[in-house]
Structures are given as structure tokens and as C-alpha cells.
Motif scaffolding. Structure first.
Motif, short mmCIF file in Angstrom:
data_model
loop_
_atom_site.label_atom_id
_atom_site.label_comp_id
_atom_site.label_asym_id
_atom_site.label_seq_id
_atom_site.Cartn_x
_atom_site.Cartn_y
_atom_site.Cartn_z
N TRP A 197 -49.95 -36.80 6.54
CA TRP A 197 -50.28 -37.35 5.23
C TRP A 197 -51.32 -38.45 5.36
O TRP A 197 -51.42 -39.11 6.41
CB TRP A 197 -49.02 -37.91 4.56
CG TRP A 197 -48.04 -36.85 4.20
CD1 TRP A 197 -47.13 -36.26 5.02
CD2 TRP A 197 -47.87 -36.23 2.93
NE1 TRP A 197 -46.41 -35.30 4.35
CE2 TRP A 197 -46.83 -35.27 3.05
CE3 TRP A 197 -48.48 -36.40 1.68
CZ2 TRP A 197 -46.41 -34.48 1.99
CZ3 TRP A 197 -48.05 -35.63 0.62
CH2 TRP A 197 -47.03 -34.67 0.78
N TYR A 256 -48.49 -43.33 3.59
CA TYR A 256 -47.04 -43.23 3.52
C TYR A 256 -46.52 -43.42 2.09
O TYR A 256 -45.37 -43.12 1.80
CB TYR A 256 -46.37 -44.24 4.46
CG TYR A 256 -46.55 -45.68 4.04
CD1 TYR A 256 -45.63 -46.32 3.22
CD2 TYR A 256 -47.65 -46.42 4.49
CE1 TYR A 256 -45.80 -47.64 2.84
CE2 TYR A 256 -47.82 -47.74 4.12
CZ TYR A 256 -46.89 -48.35 3.30
OH TYR A 256 -47.05 -49.66 2.92
N GLU A 257 -47.36 -43.90 1.20
CA GLU A 257 -46.95 -44.15 -0.19
C GLU A 257 -48.02 -43.59 -1.11
O GLU A 257 -49.13 -44.09 -1.18
CB GLU A 257 -46.79 -45.65 -0.43
CG GLU A 257 -46.07 -46.01 -1.72
CD GLU A 257 -44.56 -45.93 -1.60
OE1 GLU A 257 -43.99 -44.99 -2.21
OE2 GLU A 257 -43.96 -46.75 -0.91
N HIS A 306 -51.56 -37.87 0.29
CA HIS A 306 -51.62 -36.41 0.14
C HIS A 306 -51.71 -35.80 1.53
O HIS A 306 -52.06 -36.47 2.51
CB HIS A 306 -52.83 -35.99 -0.70
CG HIS A 306 -54.14 -36.48 -0.16
ND1 HIS A 306 -54.79 -35.86 0.88
CD2 HIS A 306 -54.92 -37.54 -0.51
CE1 HIS A 306 -55.92 -36.51 1.15
NE2 HIS A 306 -56.01 -37.53 0.32
N THR A 307 -51.39 -34.52 1.63
CA THR A 307 -51.47 -33.85 2.92
C THR A 307 -52.93 -33.68 3.32
O THR A 307 -53.80 -33.44 2.48
CB THR A 307 -50.80 -32.47 2.88
OG1 THR A 307 -51.37 -31.69 1.82
CG2 THR A 307 -49.30 -32.61 2.64
N ASP A 314 -41.27 -46.57 2.96
CA ASP A 314 -41.85 -46.47 1.63
C ASP A 314 -40.87 -46.98 0.58
O ASP A 314 -39.78 -47.46 0.92
CB ASP A 314 -42.29 -45.03 1.33
CG ASP A 314 -41.14 -44.03 1.32
OD1 ASP A 314 -39.98 -44.45 1.13
OD2 ASP A 314 -41.39 -42.83 1.50
N TRP A 330 -41.75 -43.97 7.96
CA TRP A 330 -42.98 -43.25 8.29
C TRP A 330 -43.59 -43.82 9.56
O TRP A 330 -43.46 -45.01 9.84
CB TRP A 330 -44.00 -43.38 7.16
CG TRP A 330 -43.64 -42.65 5.91
CD1 TRP A 330 -42.74 -43.04 4.97
CD2 TRP A 330 -44.19 -41.41 5.45
NE1 TRP A 330 -42.68 -42.13 3.95
CE2 TRP A 330 -43.57 -41.12 4.21
CE3 TRP A 330 -45.15 -40.54 5.95
CZ2 TRP A 330 -43.87 -39.97 3.48
CZ3 TRP A 330 -45.46 -39.39 5.21
CH2 TRP A 330 -44.82 -39.13 3.99
N SER A 339 -44.72 -37.48 -1.95
CA SER A 339 -45.02 -37.40 -0.52
C SER A 339 -44.01 -36.55 0.24
O SER A 339 -44.27 -36.12 1.35
CB SER A 339 -45.06 -38.79 0.09
OG SER A 339 -43.80 -39.43 0.01
N GLN A 340 -42.85 -36.28 -0.36
CA GLN A 340 -41.81 -35.48 0.28
C GLN A 340 -41.80 -34.02 -0.16
O GLN A 340 -40.96 -33.25 0.30
CB GLN A 340 -40.43 -36.08 -0.04
CG GLN A 340 -40.17 -37.44 0.56
CD GLN A 340 -38.83 -37.99 0.11
OE1 GLN A 340 -38.57 -38.19 -1.07
NE2 GLN A 340 -37.94 -38.23 1.05
N ASN A 376 -50.86 -29.33 -0.41
CA ASN A 376 -51.36 -30.11 -1.53
C ASN A 376 -51.69 -29.26 -2.76
O ASN A 376 -52.44 -29.69 -3.64
CB ASN A 376 -52.60 -30.92 -1.12
CG ASN A 376 -52.71 -32.24 -1.84
OD1 ASN A 376 -51.71 -32.91 -2.08
ND2 ASN A 376 -53.92 -32.64 -2.18
#
Length: 234
Positions: free
Chosen positions: A53, A56-57, A60-61, A80, A86, A182-183, A204
């Protein structure tokens, strides 16, 4: 259902090896960041990898995946807003700590039955949703010839996995466990507030029925139209 279709198959060239106690990252850390001595190994599913990513907050991938069993040096560790840990691998490359183990710990050798079943169901939902690409948006429609946003998701989960998630966004947002953007994992519902929903595809991307005058399509997550959260049904 082919379990491998959900994940990105990694080539041998993507794997990194651990020599002694020193690990080499795919990209060297930024010069102003002091490298830590901690080394971790990816512990996910044999033959596959975890996404990298950009942050961490709210990141995007990046399109890069780190192979199961490969080793990396951790630059720093953060949590996060959801309490997830992370690891920073340098140059805005972040991975979730929960998919790793310490360097001296053995990684898993096989996928669990639960993981396999969830993966198969999620892929079946994605496959049904993709078959609807090009069909028109019609408010209140739930297939098979036209859809609104929640009509598409309802149809895909029902036909793909025999799962009733409700007909509207207001019911679907309670169809599973809420997760941060993010998950997101393939097969998760992805929401914009409580008014729009799609299905996350991985890398994404998501599939949705956008609005009147448009057709069911695949789109990329962007800062211009950034989701609020996801819901994991499986």
C-alpha cells in the motif's frame, strides 16, 4: 471454483531471500529514514502474496505483491486509526503486520479450509458481477437486464453465493463486518456513505452500477471519488 483466480500469481523473480540475518528489500529505504533491525516474513497463502500500500492510512494498493515466505526489513511500525499495525518497508511501501511473522518463525504451508471457502464464494460473486458489465443503470432495478447500484450487488451475491445481503444500501451496510478501505479484499462490498455501493475486485478496482445514463462498469478507486468503508460478507 479455482482458488487461484482471486490472487495475483507471483513469479519466482518476485521472491526475495534471507541470507543469514540480513534481508534486502525490493526498493532501498529512503536515505533520511534509519533502517531498523527487525526482519519479517510474509505469512499468507503458499504461492501467493500480499498487497503493498502507498500509505497505512487512506492509501491505495501500488500493484506490487510480496510473495508468501519472502523476507523484508522493517523501517518503522505504526498503528492506523482502526488499531491495525502496519510496517513501513521504505519509500511509501506499507504492508499489514497481521500478514507477517518474525524472521525466525515458520510460515504456513497450506491455506485453511475457511480461507479457501471464503475465497471461492467471493470469486463466485465477482464472476457474476462481471457478467453484468455493459448492462444499463435503472433506478430500482435488480437484474437481470438492468441494475441500480445495490441491485447489482444484491444480484451478484444471491446468484454467485446464494447469499441474501438485502436489497438496499441501508441493509447491505449491515451484511457483514465493516472494514477500512485499506483492508479491502476481493469480494468485499465497498461503500460511499450509505448511498452508493459496489464490489471490490482487488488491485484498487471495483465494479458498480454508477448512475442513470451509464452502464455497469469496472472503475479504479481514486481520491476524487474515494470510498467511505468496506463490508466483508464472507
Amino acid at each position: 471454483m479455482n482458488f487461484k483466480s482471486k490472487f495475483v500469481k507471483l513469479t519466482a523473480a518476485a521472491a526475495l531471500t534471507l541470507t543469514g540475518v540480513a534481508a534486502t528489500n525490493s526498493v532501498k529505504p529512503a536515505a533520511h529514514v534509519q533502517a531498523a533491525s527487525q526482519v519479517v516474513k510474509v505469512n499468507y497463502v503458499p504461492g501467493y502474496g500480499i498487497a503493498v500500500w502507498s500509505n497505512y492510512e487512506g492509501g491505495h494498493t501500488t500493484g506490487q505483491y510480496l510473495q508468501h515466505g519472502s523476507s523484508y526489513k522493517v523501517i518503522k511500525t505504526v498503528k492506523d486509526s482502526q488499531g491495525n499495525t502496519w510496517y513501513d518497508l521504505g519509500l511509501n511501501q506499507w504492508i499489514m503486520a497481521k500478514y507477517t511473522v518474525s524472521a525466525n518463525t515458520a510460515v504456513s504451508q497450506a491455506a485453511s479450509t475457511a480461507t479457501t471457502n471464503a475465497t471461492s464464494q467471493a470469486q463466485a460473486v465477482i464472476n457474476i458481477a462481471k457478467q453484468q458489465i455493459g448492462k444499463p443503470y435503472v433506478w430500482g432495478a435488480a437484474g437481470p437486464s438492468s441494475f441500480d447500484c445495490s441491485g447489482l450487488t444484491s444480484y451478484a451475491f444471491s446468484k454467485g453465493a446464494g447469499k441474501n445481503i438485502g436489497r438496499t444500501t441501508y441493509t447491505q451496510l449491515n451484511a457483514g463486518k465493516r472494514v477500512s478501505v485499506s483492508q479491502l479484499q476481493p469480494g468485499d462490498l465497498v461503500f460511499w456513505g450509505n448511498y452508493h455501493v459496489g464490489i471490490y475486485l482487488g488491485n484498487n478496482q471495483y465494479i458498480h452500477a454508477p448512475q442513470p445514463g451509464q452502464n455497469v462498469t469496472v472503475a479504479s478507486i481514486s481520491s476524487y471519488f474515494y470510498p467511505s468503508y468496506g463490508v466483508r460478507v464472507f
